[in-house]
Scaffold this motif. Structure first.
Motif, short mmCIF file in Angstrom:
data_model
loop_
_atom_site.label_atom_id
_atom_site.label_comp_id
_atom_site.label_asym_id
_atom_site.label_seq_id
_atom_site.Cartn_x
_atom_site.Cartn_y
_atom_site.Cartn_z
N THR A 37 0.48 -0.88 0.08
CA THR A 37 0.10 -0.04 0.02
C THR A 37 0.71 1.41 -0.18
OG1 THR A 37 -1.71 -1.24 1.28
CG2 THR A 37 -1.53 0.62 1.06
N ILE A 38 2.23 1.51 1.03
CA ILE A 38 2.57 2.30 1.16
C ILE A 38 3.65 2.76 -0.20
CG2 ILE A 38 4.76 3.33 1.94
CD1 ILE A 38 2.25 3.31 3.94
N ASP A 63 -10.16 -0.16 1.98
CA ASP A 63 -10.09 0.20 1.66
C ASP A 63 -9.83 1.46 2.32
OD1 ASP A 63 -12.89 -0.09 2.38
OD2 ASP A 63 -13.94 1.50 1.26
N ILE A 64 -10.14 1.11 3.91
CA ILE A 64 -10.18 2.28 4.61
C ILE A 64 -8.79 1.73 4.52
CG2 ILE A 64 -10.58 2.76 6.97
CD1 ILE A 64 -13.19 3.25 4.95
N GLN A 65 -8.16 1.00 4.89
CA GLN A 65 -6.01 1.07 4.85
C GLN A 65 -5.34 2.02 4.40
OE1 GLN A 65 -4.56 -2.58 5.09
NE2 GLN A 65 -2.42 -1.77 4.66
N ALA A 70 -2.99 6.70 3.16
CA ALA A 70 -3.07 7.85 2.13
C ALA A 70 -3.32 9.59 2.88
CB ALA A 70 -3.80 8.68 1.29
N ILE A 71 -3.94 9.31 3.74
CA ILE A 71 -3.94 10.62 4.89
C ILE A 71 -2.75 10.80 5.66
CG2 ILE A 71 -4.70 11.41 6.96
CD1 ILE A 71 -7.84 9.81 5.44
N ARG A 72 -1.54 9.46 6.03
CA ARG A 72 -0.58 9.79 7.03
C ARG A 72 0.58 10.36 6.11
NH1 ARG A 72 -1.13 4.79 10.94
NH2 ARG A 72 -2.58 3.89 8.68
N LEU A 101 -6.22 12.75 -6.35
CA LEU A 101 -6.08 10.79 -5.79
C LEU A 101 -8.01 10.19 -5.39
CD1 LEU A 101 -4.73 8.15 -4.92
CD2 LEU A 101 -4.56 8.73 -2.45
N VAL A 102 -8.10 9.29 -6.05
CA VAL A 102 -9.60 8.70 -5.44
C VAL A 102 -9.71 7.04 -5.70
CG1 VAL A 102 -11.78 8.48 -6.99
CG2 VAL A 102 -10.38 10.75 -7.53
N VAL A 103 -10.01 6.58 -4.15
CA VAL A 103 -9.81 5.47 -4.05
C VAL A 103 -11.39 4.77 -4.85
CG1 VAL A 103 -9.87 3.52 -2.19
CG2 VAL A 103 -7.80 5.82 -2.38
N VAL A 104 -11.58 3.81 -5.24
CA VAL A 104 -12.11 3.22 -4.98
C VAL A 104 -12.86 1.33 -5.14
CG1 VAL A 104 -13.72 2.56 -7.48
CG2 VAL A 104 -12.52 4.70 -7.37
N LYS A 105 -13.75 1.44 -4.38
CA LYS A 105 -13.10 -0.18 -4.38
C LYS A 105 -14.10 -1.72 -6.06
CE LYS A 105 -15.20 -0.14 0.46
NZ LYS A 105 -16.81 0.15 1.27
N ASN A 106 -12.98 -2.11 -5.81
CA ASN A 106 -12.84 -3.35 -7.07
C ASN A 106 -14.06 -3.83 -7.69
OD1 ASN A 106 -12.91 -5.45 -5.21
ND2 ASN A 106 -11.37 -6.38 -6.09
#
Length: 116
Positions: A37-38, A63-65, A70-72, A101-106
């Motif tokens: 992820t990082i 998605d939450i991770q 990303a916020i960190r 950055l847009v995060v979307v579930k697959n």
């Protein structure tokens, strides 16, 4: 501040060099706990610095991770909710070349026709 491990730096370096050459791709790895992820977010950050919008597609359970990481890292990710049509409309509403950055579930991408 996040510090990458040596193998993560190698992966980001490979990504950056490939992108400069016009070769686009994805790094896959199934072993848990290696910092994928990082590493992926660092690659996304490189693109975002150039103004590119990045669509980060993740499993429903991660998605939450991804958003927390990303916020960190100092990013302000967007997460869209709704059915597939609503999510695509929200993605299309993001102004182009804003380094977003847009995060979307697959689940929204189960059909290849959705990627067009």
């Amino acid at each position: 501040m996040i510090t990458l491990r040596s193998y993560q730096k190698e992966g980001v370096k490979f990504f950056a060099e490939s992108t400069r050459r016009g070769v686009h791709g994805v790094i896959f790895d199934e072993d848990p706990g290696l910092g994928k992820t990082i590493q992926a977010l660092t690659c996304a950050e490189l693109l975002m610095r150039k103004g590119a919008n990045v669509l980060y597609i993740t499993r429903k359970t991660l998605d939450i991770q991804v958003i927390d990481e990303a916020i960190r890292m100092g990013m302000k990710p967007l997460k869209f909710k709704g059915n597939t049509t609503q999510i695509f409309e929200q993605i299309k509403s993001v102004p182009k070349r804003t380094g977003t950055l847009v995060v979307v579930k697959n689940g929204a991408f189960r059909s290849r026709s959705n990627l067009k």
